[in-house]
Design a protein around this motif. Structure first.
Motif, PDB file in Angstrom:
ATOM      1  N   THR A  49      51.431 -10.233  -8.880  1.00 32.74           N
ATOM      2  CA  THR A  49      49.966 -10.277  -8.885  1.00 32.74           C
ATOM      3  C   THR A  49      49.326 -10.513  -7.530  1.00 32.74           C
ATOM      4  O   THR A  49      48.101 -10.517  -7.448  1.00 32.74           O
ATOM      5  N   PHE A  50      50.092 -10.693  -6.470  1.00 34.47           N
ATOM      6  CA  PHE A  50      49.428 -10.962  -5.201  1.00 34.47           C
ATOM      7  C   PHE A  50      48.665  -9.746  -4.689  1.00 34.47           C
ATOM      8  O   PHE A  50      47.749  -9.880  -3.882  1.00 34.47           O
ATOM      9  N   LEU A  51      48.976  -8.560  -5.210  1.00 35.13           N
ATOM     10  CA  LEU A  51      48.203  -7.377  -4.836  1.00 35.13           C
ATOM     11  C   LEU A  51      46.832  -7.355  -5.511  1.00 35.13           C
ATOM     12  O   LEU A  51      45.986  -6.545  -5.149  1.00 35.13           O
ATOM     13  N   ILE A  52      46.612  -8.232  -6.466  1.00 28.90           N
ATOM     14  CA  ILE A  52      45.269  -8.433  -7.025  1.00 28.90           C
ATOM     15  C   ILE A  52      44.487  -9.365  -6.102  1.00 28.90           C
ATOM     16  O   ILE A  52      43.283  -9.192  -5.898  1.00 28.90           O
ATOM     17  N   TYR A  53      45.167 -10.328  -5.532  1.00 26.13           N
ATOM     18  CA  TYR A  53      44.547 -11.302  -4.620  1.00 26.13           C
ATOM     19  C   TYR A  53      44.200 -10.676  -3.270  1.00 26.13           C
ATOM     20  O   TYR A  53      43.130 -10.941  -2.699  1.00 26.13           O
ATOM     21  N   ALA A  54      45.082  -9.835  -2.758  1.00 22.37           N
ATOM     22  CA  ALA A  54      44.953  -9.297  -1.402  1.00 22.37           C
ATOM     23  C   ALA A  54      43.650  -8.526  -1.139  1.00 22.37           C
ATOM     24  O   ALA A  54      43.040  -8.723  -0.083  1.00 22.37           O
ATOM     25  N   PRO A  55      43.190  -7.663  -2.041  1.00 20.05           N
ATOM     26  CA  PRO A  55      41.946  -6.942  -1.734  1.00 20.05           C
ATOM     27  C   PRO A  55      40.741  -7.860  -1.525  1.00 20.05           C
ATOM     28  O   PRO A  55      39.871  -7.556  -0.704  1.00 20.05           O
ATOM     29  N   PHE A  56      40.700  -8.969  -2.232  1.00 25.92           N
ATOM     30  CA  PHE A  56      39.588  -9.904  -2.051  1.00 25.92           C
ATOM     31  C   PHE A  56      39.633 -10.540  -0.658  1.00 25.92           C
ATOM     32  O   PHE A  56      38.592 -10.748  -0.041  1.00 25.92           O
ATOM     33  N   ARG A  57      40.838 -10.828  -0.182  1.00 21.81           N
ATOM     34  CA  ARG A  57      40.970 -11.346   1.182  1.00 21.81           C
ATOM     35  C   ARG A  57      40.608 -10.270   2.197  1.00 21.81           C
ATOM     36  O   ARG A  57      39.951 -10.544   3.199  1.00 21.81           O
ATOM     37  N   MET A  58      40.987  -9.034   1.923  1.00 18.52           N
ATOM     38  CA  MET A  58      40.672  -7.936   2.832  1.00 18.52           C
ATOM     39  C   MET A  58      39.164  -7.650   2.881  1.00 18.52           C
ATOM     40  O   MET A  58      38.671  -7.144   3.883  1.00 18.52           O
ATOM     41  N   LEU A  59      38.476  -7.966   1.796  1.00 18.16           N
ATOM     42  CA  LEU A  59      37.019  -7.796   1.768  1.00 18.16           C
ATOM     43  C   LEU A  59      36.294  -8.905   2.514  1.00 18.16           C
ATOM     44  O   LEU A  59      35.075  -8.868   2.643  1.00 18.16           O
ATOM     45  N   GLY A  60      37.038  -9.915   2.973  1.00 19.07           N
ATOM     46  CA  GLY A  60      36.444 -10.974   3.776  1.00 19.07           C
ATOM     47  C   GLY A  60      36.186 -12.270   3.038  1.00 19.07           C
ATOM     48  O   GLY A  60      35.659 -13.215   3.630  1.00 19.07           O
ATOM     49  N   LEU A  61      36.551 -12.350   1.776  1.00 13.44           N
ATOM     50  CA  LEU A  61      36.395 -13.610   1.063  1.00 13.44           C
ATOM     51  C   LEU A  61      37.411 -14.619   1.575  1.00 13.44           C
ATOM     52  O   LEU A  61      38.520 -14.246   1.981  1.00 13.44           O
ATOM     53  N   ASN A  62      37.061 -15.898   1.525  1.00 15.73           N
ATOM     54  CA  ASN A  62      38.008 -16.921   1.964  1.00 15.73           C
ATOM     55  C   ASN A  62      39.075 -17.141   0.888  1.00 15.73           C
ATOM     56  O   ASN A  62      39.036 -16.532  -0.184  1.00 15.73           O
ATOM     57  N   GLU A  63      40.008 -18.037   1.165  1.00 17.90           N
ATOM     58  CA  GLU A  63      41.138 -18.256   0.259  1.00 17.90           C
ATOM     59  C   GLU A  63      40.687 -18.745  -1.113  1.00 17.90           C
ATOM     60  O   GLU A  63      41.213 -18.306  -2.143  1.00 17.90           O
ATOM     61  N   THR A  64      39.723 -19.650  -1.148  1.00 20.22           N
ATOM     62  CA  THR A  64      39.285 -20.221  -2.420  1.00 20.22           C
ATOM     63  C   THR A  64      38.565 -19.189  -3.272  1.00 20.22           C
ATOM     64  O   THR A  64      38.831 -19.063  -4.476  1.00 20.22           O
ATOM     65  N   ARG A  65      37.647 -18.442  -2.686  1.00 19.99           N
ATOM     66  CA  ARG A  65      36.920 -17.402  -3.438  1.00 19.99           C
ATOM     67  C   ARG A  65      37.877 -16.307  -3.903  1.00 19.99           C
ATOM     68  O   ARG A  65      37.752 -15.801  -5.017  1.00 19.99           O
ATOM     69  N   SER A  66      38.808 -15.942  -3.064  1.00 18.63           N
ATOM     70  CA  SER A  66      39.786 -14.926  -3.450  1.00 18.63           C
ATOM     71  C   SER A  66      40.641 -15.415  -4.612  1.00 18.63           C
ATOM     72  O   SER A  66      40.954 -14.647  -5.526  1.00 18.63           O
ATOM     73  N   PHE A  67      41.005 -16.691  -4.578  1.00 22.77           N
ATOM     74  CA  PHE A  67      41.774 -17.274  -5.681  1.00 22.77           C
ATOM     75  C   PHE A  67      40.961 -17.250  -6.969  1.00 22.77           C
ATOM     76  O   PHE A  67      41.474 -16.909  -8.041  1.00 22.77           O
ATOM     77  N   GLN A  68      39.685 -17.581  -6.888  1.00 20.00           N
ATOM     78  CA  GLN A  68      38.820 -17.549  -8.069  1.00 20.00           C
ATOM     79  C   GLN A  68      38.709 -16.128  -8.620  1.00 20.00           C
ATOM     80  O   GLN A  68      38.765 -15.926  -9.838  1.00 20.00           O
ATOM     81  N   CYS A  69      38.561 -15.162  -7.750  1.00 23.11           N
ATOM     82  CA  CYS A  69      38.501 -13.766  -8.189  1.00 23.11           C
ATOM     83  C   CYS A  69      39.826 -13.336  -8.803  1.00 23.11           C
ATOM     84  O   CYS A  69      39.857 -12.583  -9.785  1.00 23.11           O
ATOM     85  N   TRP A  70      40.931 -13.811  -8.242  1.00 26.67           N
ATOM     86  CA  TRP A  70      42.261 -13.515  -8.787  1.00 26.67           C
ATOM     87  C   TRP A  70      42.373 -14.034 -10.214  1.00 26.67           C
ATOM     88  O   TRP A  70      42.818 -13.306 -11.110  1.00 26.67           O
ATOM     89  N   VAL A  71      41.941 -15.281 -10.449  1.00 29.64           N
ATOM     90  CA  VAL A  71      41.998 -15.864 -11.796  1.00 29.64           C
ATOM     91  C   VAL A  71      41.111 -15.077 -12.750  1.00 29.64           C
ATOM     92  O   VAL A  71      41.513 -14.756 -13.874  1.00 29.64           O
ATOM     93  N   PHE A  72      39.908 -14.730 -12.308  1.00 29.88           N
ATOM     94  CA  PHE A  72      39.005 -13.941 -13.146  1.00 29.88           C
ATOM     95  C   PHE A  72      39.646 -12.604 -13.513  1.00 29.88           C
ATOM     96  O   PHE A  72      39.589 -12.182 -14.678  1.00 29.88           O
ATOM     97  N   CYS A  73      40.250 -11.935 -12.551  1.00 25.26           N
ATOM     98  CA  CYS A  73      40.910 -10.653 -12.823  1.00 25.26           C
ATOM     99  C   CYS A  73      42.060 -10.801 -13.815  1.00 25.26           C
ATOM    100  O   CYS A  73      42.299  -9.902 -14.635  1.00 25.26           O
ATOM    101  N   LEU A  74      42.772 -11.925 -13.746  1.00 26.77           N
ATOM    102  CA  LEU A  74      43.855 -12.141 -14.712  1.00 26.77           C
ATOM    103  C   LEU A  74      43.318 -12.224 -16.132  1.00 26.77           C
ATOM    104  O   LEU A  74      43.881 -11.633 -17.057  1.00 26.77           O
ATOM    105  N   PHE A  75      42.216 -12.943 -16.315  1.00 28.42           N
ATOM    106  CA  PHE A  75      41.601 -13.013 -17.644  1.00 28.42           C
ATOM    107  C   PHE A  75      41.147 -11.635 -18.112  1.00 28.42           C
ATOM    108  O   PHE A  75      41.378 -11.250 -19.263  1.00 28.42           O
TER     109      PHE A  75
END
Length: 171
Positions: A49-75
């Motif tokens: 699943t880290f390839l779900i996390y990576a695009p959010f980091r590439m878009l410029g979100l910080n680690e915490t926001r990217s993690f939150q988006c990752w959790v949302f995407c999992l749901f």
């Protein structure tokens, strides 16, 4: 305690992302395990699943926001994939929606949120679907799809793919 587990998973996802963009030399040897070698290979490394996390980091979100988006995407993935698989297995849309809701938001699922890596279970309905197709449609391509989805389930969380509980000795 919940925040500790969140931070551990967030750190591992961030390490995976840093490895992906070339900032870390080794995926298996994160600096926080130094001097031990290959420590990430023996636990949850979020390879599925880290390839779900990576695009959010590439878009410029910080680690915490990217993690939150990752959790949302999992749901979202858990709900959507279960719903689609249930529809493929001839359930009506109301039953599929109810099943997807229970699969994604039931109390046993949400009670394990302190082990956030166990929310990565969207491959499980695919494993069931392709196993069903292997048994009843007997096309060889479904063996490949079953294998890929099972391996992905293992990579999403080592706890789903392999459990030591069945091998423990009782003293």
């Amino acid at each position: 305690m919940i925040t500790t587990f969140r931070y551990i998973n967030n750190i591992i996802l961030e390490h995976d992302y840093q490895w992906l963009i070339g900032s870390q030399e080794s995926l298996w040897d994160p600096p926080f395990f130094y001097p031990a070698k290959n420590m990430l290979a023996g636990g949850d490394n979020h390879l599925g699943t880290f390839l779900i996390y990576a695009p959010f980091r590439m878009l410029g979100l910080n680690e915490t926001r990217s993690f939150q988006c990752w959790v949302f995407c999992l749901f979202v993935l858990n709900f959507f994939v279960f719903y689609k698989v249930a529809r493929k297995l001839w359930l009506n849309s109301a039953a599929s929606s109810a099943g997807a809701f229970l699969f994604t938001f039931s109390m046993p699922v949400l009670s394990s949120v302190h082990h956030i890596q166990t929310l990565c279970k969207f491959s499980f309905p695919l494993v069931i679907l392709f196993f069903y197709k292997v048994l009843f449609e007997k096309q060889k391509i479904y063996i490949l799809y079953f294998s890929i989805s099972f391996i992905h389930l293992f990579y999403c969380s080592i706890y789903y793919g392999f459990s030591f509980n069945s091998f423990e000795l009782v003293y």
